[in-house]
Design an enzyme around this catalytic site. Structure first.
Site, PDB file in Angstrom:
ATOM      1  N   ASP A  13      25.964  43.455  95.334  1.00 26.92           N
ATOM      2  CA  ASP A  13      24.797  42.705  94.851  1.00 26.92           C
ATOM      3  C   ASP A  13      24.463  42.651  93.474  1.00 26.92           C
ATOM      4  O   ASP A  13      22.946  42.765  93.070  1.00 26.92           O
ATOM      5  CB  ASP A  13      23.537  43.301  95.625  1.00 26.92           C
ATOM      6  CG  ASP A  13      23.823  43.412  97.253  1.00 26.92           C
ATOM      7  OD1 ASP A  13      24.482  42.448  97.533  1.00 26.92           O
ATOM      8  OD2 ASP A  13      23.424  44.394  98.115  1.00 26.92           O
ATOM      9  N   LYS A  16      26.871  38.367  91.726  1.00 23.24           N
ATOM     10  CA  LYS A  16      27.929  37.560  91.532  1.00 23.24           C
ATOM     11  C   LYS A  16      27.838  36.121  91.914  1.00 23.24           C
ATOM     12  O   LYS A  16      28.624  35.293  91.184  1.00 23.24           O
ATOM     13  CB  LYS A  16      29.093  38.289  92.428  1.00 23.24           C
ATOM     14  CG  LYS A  16      29.371  39.664  92.217  1.00 23.24           C
ATOM     15  CD  LYS A  16      30.380  40.334  93.075  1.00 23.24           C
ATOM     16  CE  LYS A  16      29.703  40.619  94.559  1.00 23.24           C
ATOM     17  NZ  LYS A  16      28.805  41.635  94.857  1.00 23.24           N
ATOM     18  N   GLY A  40      26.519  38.669 100.947  1.00 21.46           N
ATOM     19  CA  GLY A  40      25.579  38.010 100.803  1.00 21.46           C
ATOM     20  C   GLY A  40      25.399  37.588  99.241  1.00 21.46           C
ATOM     21  O   GLY A  40      24.887  38.465  98.531  1.00 21.46           O
ATOM     22  N   HIS A  41      25.814  36.479  98.997  1.00 20.68           N
ATOM     23  CA  HIS A  41      25.870  35.887  97.454  1.00 20.68           C
ATOM     24  C   HIS A  41      24.678  34.946  97.587  1.00 20.68           C
ATOM     25  O   HIS A  41      24.888  33.565  97.935  1.00 20.68           O
ATOM     26  CB  HIS A  41      27.030  35.467  97.044  1.00 20.68           C
ATOM     27  CG  HIS A  41      28.256  36.343  97.118  1.00 20.68           C
ATOM     28  ND1 HIS A  41      29.476  36.275  96.853  1.00 20.68           N
ATOM     29  CD2 HIS A  41      28.220  37.864  97.579  1.00 20.68           C
ATOM     30  CE1 HIS A  41      30.288  37.316  97.099  1.00 20.68           C
ATOM     31  NE2 HIS A  41      29.351  38.306  97.454  1.00 20.68           N
ATOM     32  N   GLN A 224      31.388  42.291  97.292  1.00 20.69           N
ATOM     33  CA  GLN A 224      30.959  44.059  97.300  1.00 20.69           C
ATOM     34  C   GLN A 224      31.185  44.206  96.020  1.00 20.69           C
ATOM     35  O   GLN A 224      30.948  43.527  94.998  1.00 20.69           O
ATOM     36  CB  GLN A 224      32.018  44.804  98.366  1.00 20.69           C
ATOM     37  CG  GLN A 224      31.702  44.471  99.924  1.00 20.69           C
ATOM     38  CD  GLN A 224      32.064  43.367 100.411  1.00 20.69           C
ATOM     39  OE1 GLN A 224      33.247  43.254 100.262  1.00 20.69           O
ATOM     40  NE2 GLN A 224      31.503  42.479 100.778  1.00 20.69           N
TER      41      GLN A 224
HETATM   42  P1  GDP Z   1      25.771  39.183  95.096  1.00 22.56           P
HETATM   43  O1  GDP Z   1      26.046  39.873  96.400  1.00 22.56           O
HETATM   44  O2  GDP Z   1      26.488  40.132  94.013  1.00 22.56           O
HETATM   45  O3  GDP Z   1      26.034  37.886  94.796  1.00 22.56           O
HETATM   46  O4  GDP Z   1      24.139  39.443  94.567  1.00 22.56           O
HETATM   47  P2  GDP Z   1      22.946  39.096  95.693  1.00 22.56           P
HETATM   48  O5  GDP Z   1      22.937  37.764  95.813  1.00 22.56           O
HETATM   49  O6  GDP Z   1      23.103  39.933  96.930  1.00 22.56           O
HETATM   50  O7  GDP Z   1      21.966  39.875  95.019  1.00 22.56           O
HETATM   51  C1  GDP Z   1      21.321  39.451  93.759  1.00 22.56           C
HETATM   52  C2  GDP Z   1      19.760  39.164  93.736  1.00 22.56           C
HETATM   53  O8  GDP Z   1      19.392  39.083  92.396  1.00 22.56           O
HETATM   54  C3  GDP Z   1      19.712  37.665  94.514  1.00 22.56           C
HETATM   55  O9  GDP Z   1      18.657  37.640  95.079  1.00 22.56           O
HETATM   56  C4  GDP Z   1      19.702  36.686  93.123  1.00 22.56           C
HETATM   57  O10 GDP Z   1      19.024  35.708  93.311  1.00 22.56           O
HETATM   58  C5  GDP Z   1      19.057  37.611  92.154  1.00 22.56           C
HETATM   59  N1  GDP Z   1      19.376  37.369  90.610  1.00 22.56           N
HETATM   60  C6  GDP Z   1      20.475  37.217  90.062  1.00 22.56           C
HETATM   61  N2  GDP Z   1      20.449  37.342  88.761  1.00 22.56           N
HETATM   62  C7  GDP Z   1      19.200  37.384  88.330  1.00 22.56           C
HETATM   63  C8  GDP Z   1      18.497  37.750  87.435  1.00 22.56           C
HETATM   64  O11 GDP Z   1      18.907  37.897  86.280  1.00 22.56           O
HETATM   65  N3  GDP Z   1      17.120  37.859  87.474  1.00 22.56           N
HETATM   66  C9  GDP Z   1      16.561  38.270  88.656  1.00 22.56           C
HETATM   67  N4  GDP Z   1      15.235  38.506  88.705  1.00 22.56           N
HETATM   68  N5  GDP Z   1      17.140  37.980  89.752  1.00 22.56           N
HETATM   69  C10 GDP Z   1      18.369  37.748  89.843  1.00 22.56           C
HETATM   70  P1  IMO Z   2      27.760  41.628  98.156  1.00 22.77           P
HETATM   71  O1  IMO Z   2      29.200  40.843  98.131  1.00 22.77           O
HETATM   72  C1  IMO Z   2      26.245  45.528  98.988  1.00 22.77           C
HETATM   73  C2  IMO Z   2      28.119  48.127 101.797  1.00 22.77           C
HETATM   74  C3  IMO Z   2      27.253  48.283 103.225  1.00 22.77           C
HETATM   75  C4  IMO Z   2      27.599  49.784 103.474  1.00 22.77           C
HETATM   76  C5  IMO Z   2      29.283  49.832 103.153  1.00 22.77           C
HETATM   77  C6  IMO Z   2      30.228  49.565 104.526  1.00 22.77           C
HETATM   78  O2  IMO Z   2      26.921  40.996  98.720  1.00 22.77           O
HETATM   79  O3  IMO Z   2      27.869  42.281  96.984  1.00 22.77           O
HETATM   80  P2  IMO Z   2      30.446  47.288 105.797  1.00 22.77           P
HETATM   81  O4  IMO Z   2      29.793  46.314 106.631  1.00 22.77           O
HETATM   82  O5  IMO Z   2      31.371  46.439 104.701  1.00 22.77           O
HETATM   83  O6  IMO Z   2      31.704  48.081 106.476  1.00 22.77           O
HETATM   84  O7  IMO Z   2      29.713  48.421 105.063  1.00 22.77           O
HETATM   85  O8  IMO Z   2      29.474  48.631 101.950  1.00 22.77           O
HETATM   86  N1  IMO Z   2      28.131  46.627 101.803  1.00 22.77           N
HETATM   87  C7  IMO Z   2      27.397  46.040 100.694  1.00 22.77           C
HETATM   88  N2  IMO Z   2      26.602  46.534  99.942  1.00 22.77           N
HETATM   89  N3  IMO Z   2      26.557  44.224  98.719  1.00 22.77           N
HETATM   90  C8  IMO Z   2      27.624  43.867  99.884  1.00 22.77           C
HETATM   91  O9  IMO Z   2      28.228  42.602  99.528  1.00 22.77           O
HETATM   92  C9  IMO Z   2      28.192  44.852 100.883  1.00 22.77           C
HETATM   93  N4  IMO Z   2      29.170  44.703 101.752  1.00 22.77           N
HETATM   94  C10 IMO Z   2      29.206  45.767 102.361  1.00 22.77           C
HETATM   95  O10 IMO Z   2      26.047  48.300 103.107  1.00 22.77           O
HETATM   96  O11 IMO Z   2      27.319  50.750 102.800  1.00 22.77           O
HETATM   97 MG    MG Z   3      25.063  40.652  97.885  1.00 22.90          MG
END
Ligand code: GDP
Ligand code: IMO
Ligand code: MG
Length: 425
Positions: A13, A16, A40-41, A224
């Protein structure tokens, strides 16, 4: 030969999705190499928010071809939902998505097993419940079902039925759970849903290698993060794949020599979803304030993310394991509310200090973080598009990070939106 990797440096999270979307306008192909719909991207542009779980974030850029590589585990129900969502926004998936014939399928029994093993475990991992671990168990036990089998109409159903019956025995005998499903109907429904993949099956290994040889640009999108890597992360509180840079070669079938840039995405602080050690976690009002301002809730499960200060010991480890060539720092705007900001530069364990990360959960859970304090900048960053115009205190913070971990910061993200990104030449 030019492949760029985008990799999470923390516990996932990191943002990415936003960085991949940003870079995808300069590449021809975007490929996922591991994980599945546990990811979840998030990508935000023109006031719309997209959360991608399986399909590479490059799908939002109409010029990119997207590949789901052999290292990914694919849940056809999640794929169907995602294609539907994109179609609702008039984003074309047909003709732009290729799925490896060597990728493994997630079947309904994998999700049942994921939940059962979590419920029966004394130390649950806090998985996403998407069946990821059980699907990889089958892959490595050599009883998994690969996408290529879809073409073998005769044996495909038999293989599913055989596996399903075995898993039902496992679930009832080992986990003492009664599976309340109509098996025939569940398999029929799965066979119907899985047909959607037929449109996309391809030999993605040859496709990628031929295109790399032709000089096309490929971006590999990690899911991840490094600290969730099954080998290098905080085992056993990890996912069941290799999100680190090595995983891209095995998960796509591309040679290490084709990789030219490895970009590590890092939040300006740290978050973690699920269980496991987290030395810099703030279980107080500061952690709450980060969660609120950063909207730190899981993009896949909606669970609140645990929040804490940036851990440079862990980041330096991530730079080393992945061979990062640059860093993208995200969510720096979220720290704009604080008078003082802290970063962890050392761990203290039984009176001794170390700057080495400890990828062993039991030991890591005992360390005390040693912090360095920074002045906050107490400013909104809206409208700032040049590095030099960022507040002095913020520049001090990022310069310290890059010097400490010995990796240049080339991207700074200041909001969820595509446009609010500073590229440092
Ligand atoms: P990922 O799994 O690495 O793609 O990240 P996620 O989408 O799960 O979580 C990142 C969250 O931060 C999302 O809600 C993005 O919209 C948000 N986000 C990304 N870059 C920024 C930033 O520079 N500032 C803020 N406030 N939010 C951001
Ligand atoms: P993105 O790509 C954050 C965590 C779960 C749990 C552990 C194992 O959005 O960054 P799993 O279902 O993979 O067997 O769970 O890994 N986890 C993540 N945490 N971002 C993710 O993906 C994750 N995918 C799995 O919360 O701790
Ligand atoms: Mg994510």
């Amino acid at each position: 030969m030019s492949v760029t990797l985008v990799i999470g440096t923390q516990w996932g999270d990191e943002g990415k999705g936003k960085i991949v979307d940003l870079l995808s306008k300069e590449v021809d192909i975007v490929a996922r190499y591991q994980g599945g719909a546990n990811a979840g991207h998030t990508v935000v542009f023109n006031g719309n928010k997209f959360i991608l779980h399986l399909i590479p974030s490059g799908i939002l850029n109409s010029n990119s071809i997207c590949v789901i590589g052999n290292g990914v585990v694919i849940d056809p129900y999640a794929l169907q939902e995602e294609i539907q969502l994109l179609n609702n926004f008039n984003i074309q998936v047909n003709g732009r998505l290729l799925i490896s014939d060597k990728a493994h399928l997630i079947l309904p029994y994998h999700k049942i097993l994921d939940k059962a093993s979590e419920e029966c475990s004394e130390k649950s991992i806090g998985t996403t419940g998407r069946g990821i671990g059980p699907a990889y168990i089958d892959k490595f036990a050599r009883c998994g079902i690969r996408i290529g089998e879809l073409k073998e109409n005769e044996t495909f159903r038999n293989h599913i039925e055989k596996n399903f019956n075995e898993k039902i025995r496992l679930i009832s005998n080992v986990y003492n759970k009664v599976i309340d499903i109509n098996l025939e109907q569940t398999i029929d429904d799965f066979l119907k849903t899985v047909q959607i993949i037929n449109n996309f099956i391809s030999d993605t290994t040859t496709y990628l290698n031929e295109n790399i040889r032709k000089g096309k640009k490929v971006l590999a999108e990690g899911a991840q993060g490094t600290l969730l890597d099954v080998d290098h992360g905080t085992y056993p509180f990890v996912t069941s794949s290799n999100p680190t840079s090595g995983g891209a070669c095995s998960g796509l079938g591309i040679p290490p020599t084709s990789i030219k840039h490895i970009i590590g995405v890092c939040k300006a602080y740290t978050t973690r979803v699920g269980n496991g050690p987290f030395p810099t976690e703030l279980r107080n009002e500061i952690g709450e304030a980060i969660r609120k301002e950063g909207f730190e809730f899981g993009a896949t499960t909606g669970r609140p993310r645990r929040c804490g200060w940036l851990d440079l010991v862990a980041l330096k480890y991530s730079v080393m394991i992945n061979g990062l060539t640059s860093l993208a720092i995200t969510k720096i705007d979220v720290l704009g509310q604080f008078d003082e900001i802290f970063v962890c530069t050392e761990y203290e364990l039984e009176g001794e200090r170390t700057t080495n990360f400890i990828p062993h959960s039991q030991i890591l859970s005992k360390v005390k973080p040693i912090y360095k304090k920074f002045r906050g900048w107490k400013k909104k960053l809206n409208g700032i598009s040049e590095y030099q115009k960022l507040p002095t205190q913020l520049l001090e913070y990022v310069k310290f990070i890059e010097e400490f971990v010995e990796c240049p910061i080339k991207i700074i993200s200041t909001s969820p939106d595509r446009l609010d990104t500073i590229i440092i030449e």
